[in-house]
Design a protein around this motif. Structure first.
Motif, PDB file in Angstrom:
ATOM      1  N   PRO A 127       0.807  -1.105  -0.012  1.00 51.49           N
ATOM      2  CA  PRO A 127      -0.051  -0.023   0.103  1.00 51.49           C
ATOM      3  C   PRO A 127       0.791   1.315   0.037  1.00 51.49           C
ATOM      4  O   PRO A 127       0.227   2.409  -0.168  1.00 51.49           O
ATOM      5  N   PHE A 128       2.125   1.278   0.589  1.00 50.21           N
ATOM      6  CA  PHE A 128       3.061   2.487   0.373  1.00 50.21           C
ATOM      7  C   PHE A 128       3.739   2.650  -0.935  1.00 50.21           C
ATOM      8  O   PHE A 128       4.755   3.533  -0.955  1.00 50.21           O
ATOM      9  N   ARG A 129       3.659   1.934  -1.974  1.00 54.13           N
ATOM     10  CA  ARG A 129       4.338   2.033  -3.215  1.00 54.13           C
ATOM     11  C   ARG A 129       3.704   2.525  -4.296  1.00 54.13           C
ATOM     12  O   ARG A 129       2.415   2.642  -4.291  1.00 54.13           O
ATOM     13  N   LEU A 130       4.378   3.424  -5.043  1.00 59.13           N
ATOM     14  CA  LEU A 130       3.774   4.111  -6.026  1.00 59.13           C
ATOM     15  C   LEU A 130       4.193   3.703  -7.523  1.00 59.13           C
ATOM     16  O   LEU A 130       3.333   3.979  -8.515  1.00 59.13           O
ATOM     17  N   THR A 131       5.403   3.175  -7.712  1.00 63.22           N
ATOM     18  CA  THR A 131       5.879   2.901  -8.846  1.00 63.22           C
ATOM     19  C   THR A 131       6.162   1.346  -9.014  1.00 63.22           C
ATOM     20  O   THR A 131       7.009   1.188 -10.139  1.00 63.22           O
ATOM     21  N   SER A 132       6.037   0.735  -8.166  1.00 63.94           N
ATOM     22  CA  SER A 132       6.411  -0.839  -8.310  1.00 63.94           C
ATOM     23  C   SER A 132       5.421  -1.636  -7.473  1.00 63.94           C
ATOM     24  O   SER A 132       4.355  -1.299  -6.883  1.00 63.94           O
ATOM     25  N   ILE A 133       5.651  -3.126  -7.706  1.00 66.71           N
ATOM     26  CA  ILE A 133       4.601  -4.223  -6.938  1.00 66.71           C
ATOM     27  C   ILE A 133       5.927  -4.952  -6.383  1.00 66.71           C
ATOM     28  O   ILE A 133       6.972  -5.195  -6.905  1.00 66.71           O
ATOM     29  N   ALA A 134       5.635  -5.523  -5.050  1.00 64.15           N
ATOM     30  CA  ALA A 134       6.233  -6.334  -4.458  1.00 64.15           C
ATOM     31  C   ALA A 134       5.701  -7.341  -4.031  1.00 64.15           C
ATOM     32  O   ALA A 134       4.712  -7.272  -3.335  1.00 64.15           O
ATOM     33  N   PHE A 135       6.220  -8.608  -4.166  1.00 69.52           N
ATOM     34  CA  PHE A 135       5.881 -10.036  -3.857  1.00 69.52           C
ATOM     35  C   PHE A 135       6.623 -10.456  -2.586  1.00 69.52           C
ATOM     36  O   PHE A 135       7.930 -10.324  -2.697  1.00 69.52           O
ATOM     37  N   ALA A 136       5.895 -10.863  -1.685  1.00 70.94           N
ATOM     38  CA  ALA A 136       6.793 -11.555  -0.516  1.00 70.94           C
ATOM     39  C   ALA A 136       7.616 -12.791  -1.186  1.00 70.94           C
ATOM     40  O   ALA A 136       7.089 -13.670  -1.684  1.00 70.94           O
ATOM     41  N   ARG A 137       8.938 -12.871  -0.589  1.00 75.58           N
ATOM     42  CA  ARG A 137       9.723 -14.319  -0.897  1.00 75.58           C
ATOM     43  C   ARG A 137       8.986 -15.241  -0.210  1.00 75.58           C
ATOM     44  O   ARG A 137       8.634 -15.230   0.733  1.00 75.58           O
ATOM     45  N   THR A 138       8.977 -16.402  -0.810  1.00 72.36           N
ATOM     46  CA  THR A 138       8.151 -17.600  -0.530  1.00 72.36           C
ATOM     47  C   THR A 138       9.097 -18.472   0.449  1.00 72.36           C
ATOM     48  O   THR A 138       8.761 -19.457   1.009  1.00 72.36           O
ATOM     49  N   GLY A 139      10.624 -18.443   0.264  1.00 72.05           N
ATOM     50  CA  GLY A 139      11.451 -19.376   0.656  1.00 72.05           C
ATOM     51  C   GLY A 139      11.861 -20.507  -0.254  1.00 72.05           C
ATOM     52  O   GLY A 139      12.582 -21.394   0.149  1.00 72.05           O
ATOM     53  N   GLN A 140      10.977 -20.564  -1.175  1.00 70.85           N
ATOM     54  CA  GLN A 140      11.285 -21.582  -2.242  1.00 70.85           C
ATOM     55  C   GLN A 140      11.647 -21.055  -3.478  1.00 70.85           C
ATOM     56  O   GLN A 140      11.176 -20.034  -4.171  1.00 70.85           O
ATOM     57  N   ARG A 141      13.176 -21.205  -3.921  1.00 68.48           N
ATOM     58  CA  ARG A 141      13.773 -20.654  -5.145  1.00 68.48           C
ATOM     59  C   ARG A 141      12.840 -20.845  -6.289  1.00 68.48           C
ATOM     60  O   ARG A 141      12.554 -19.883  -7.143  1.00 68.48           O
ATOM     61  N   SER A 142      12.555 -21.971  -6.678  1.00 64.26           N
ATOM     62  CA  SER A 142      11.714 -22.229  -7.680  1.00 64.26           C
ATOM     63  C   SER A 142      10.400 -21.560  -7.755  1.00 64.26           C
ATOM     64  O   SER A 142       9.833 -20.838  -8.947  1.00 64.26           O
ATOM     65  N   LEU A 166      10.327  -8.060  -6.770  1.00 63.88           N
ATOM     66  CA  LEU A 166      10.007  -6.777  -7.381  1.00 63.88           C
ATOM     67  C   LEU A 166       9.649  -6.849  -8.588  1.00 63.88           C
ATOM     68  O   LEU A 166      10.348  -7.280  -9.680  1.00 63.88           O
ATOM     69  N   GLY A 167       8.556  -5.679  -9.243  1.00 62.38           N
ATOM     70  CA  GLY A 167       8.105  -5.716 -10.522  1.00 62.38           C
ATOM     71  C   GLY A 167       7.893  -4.233 -10.798  1.00 62.38           C
ATOM     72  O   GLY A 167       7.389  -3.562  -9.755  1.00 62.38           O
ATOM     73  N   TRP A 168       8.355  -3.648 -12.121  1.00 67.04           N
ATOM     74  CA  TRP A 168       8.204  -2.321 -12.362  1.00 67.04           C
ATOM     75  C   TRP A 168       7.834  -2.207 -13.558  1.00 67.04           C
ATOM     76  O   TRP A 168       8.070  -2.850 -14.599  1.00 67.04           O
ATOM     77  N   ILE A 169       7.515  -0.966 -14.042  1.00 68.42           N
ATOM     78  CA  ILE A 169       7.173  -0.630 -15.684  1.00 68.42           C
ATOM     79  C   ILE A 169       8.287   0.524 -16.021  1.00 68.42           C
ATOM     80  O   ILE A 169       8.312   1.532 -15.168  1.00 68.42           O
ATOM     81  N   GLY A 170       9.160   0.150 -16.789  1.00 69.94           N
ATOM     82  CA  GLY A 170      10.082   1.208 -17.281  1.00 69.94           C
ATOM     83  C   GLY A 170      11.573   0.486 -17.503  1.00 69.94           C
ATOM     84  O   GLY A 170      11.902  -0.462 -16.723  1.00 69.94           O
ATOM     85  N   ALA A 171      12.439   0.935 -18.417  1.00 69.32           N
ATOM     86  CA  ALA A 171      13.769   0.293 -18.664  1.00 69.32           C
ATOM     87  C   ALA A 171      14.638   0.989 -17.710  1.00 69.32           C
ATOM     88  O   ALA A 171      15.599   1.767 -18.284  1.00 69.32           O
ATOM     89  N   TYR A 172      14.484   0.475 -16.373  1.00 67.83           N
ATOM     90  CA  TYR A 172      15.628   0.884 -15.621  1.00 67.83           C
ATOM     91  C   TYR A 172      15.866  -0.017 -14.478  1.00 67.83           C
ATOM     92  O   TYR A 172      15.325  -1.037 -14.357  1.00 67.83           O
TER      93      TYR A 172
END
Length: 273
Positions: A127-142, A166-172
């Motif tokens: 809820p505190f992000r403006l330019t990205s999405i973040a998914f929690a790490r699952t502990g499973q690399r796959s 992490l995910g975002w939009i833009g070539a950076y």
């Protein structure tokens, strides 16, 4: 990587800017040690700029830019630049995508990821992000890799750090964004001025920075991520997280302030005005 304490005298004497990751580089187990905050104070008092370049959300970084002894913050892995306003109150912001509202585009990526990897869960700071999405790490690399692949398949850019996918939009990435924002707002050319810049970090999303800068330091837990870092940092601290940053700051100050009578950061009392 070499042990930081083995750096020859004066090796860091030319450093005038420290770019640093935040999570588990300035923090330790999710908290900011008092000694780390004091290290930031001492660096600022010595005229050495510190600019966190972090995947942390805009909400956290706005507070950091306003209240911490730092010169600016590049947030959300490069999506947003935040600097304390000259008045001392308020903040100057600049987004990689300008003032574009990314809500719908990021929501579409989120929907695709959840449809592809049903166990994917948004990070609790989303809820505190403006330019990205973040998914929690699952502990499973796959599973983490499947989430990262889904972000990219949906048209986003993506990376992983020690807390999030992490995910975002833009070539950076961190490096591209640092080059852009630091030149635009601080007159700092990382290509021309690279010898005076040091980068510190601890995880895979720091890889572009470790690969570019000559002066690089990893806190001790960077060892856990070396498989995902093509060019490891040149130096490594004895301690983890923010306590490793304290060791880095002490090394920088000792090398930069040649001949000065330095006290350990943990013993320093005077704060800069």
């Amino acid at each position: 990587m070499q042990a930081l304490e083995q750096a020859p005298p004066g090796h860091f004497a030319g450093i005038r800017t420290i770019l640093t990751d935040m999570d588990e580089t300035l923090t330790l187990n999710g908290r900011l040690p008092a000694a780390t905050y004091l290290a930031l104070e001492r660096l600022q008092a010595a005229g050495i700029r510190v600019i966190p370049v972090t995947a942390a959300p805009a909400g956290w970084c706005d507070q950091m830019a306003r209240m911490w002894p730092v010169d600016a913050v590049i947030a959300e892995n490069g999506g947003l630049f935040i600097q304390r306003a000259p008045s001392g109150h308020g903040a100057i912001r600049d987004g990689w995508n300008g003032s574009a509202d990314l809500t719908e585009a990021l929501a579409a990526i989120t929907t695709y990821v959840r449809g592809t990897v049903p166990t994917a869960r948004l990070a609790d700071d989303q809820p505190f992000r403006l330019t990205s999405i973040a998914f929690a790490r699952t502990g499973q690399r796959s599973t983490d890799n499947a989430i990262l692949s889904a972000i990219r398949a949906a048209g986003g850019q993506g990376t992983v750090n020690n807390l999030w996918i992490l995910g975002w939009i833009g070539a950076y990435d961190k490096l591209v964004a640092a080059r852009h924002f630091l030149s635009r707002h601080l007159g700092l050319d990382i290509d021309r001025d690279g010898e005076s810049i040091l980068y510190s970090g601890d995880s895979a999303n720091d890889a572009p920075m470790f690969g570019f800068f000559r002066h690089t330091v990893g806190v001790s837990t960077v060892r856990d991520h070396l498989a995902d870092i093509p060019t490891p940092p040149s130096w490594i601290t004895p301690s983890a997280g923010g306590l490793g940053f304290v060791e880095l700051a002490q090394a920088i100050l000792t090398h930069a302030l040649t001949g000065a009578q330095m006290r350990p950061i943990s013993q320093a009392k005077k704060f800069p005005e």
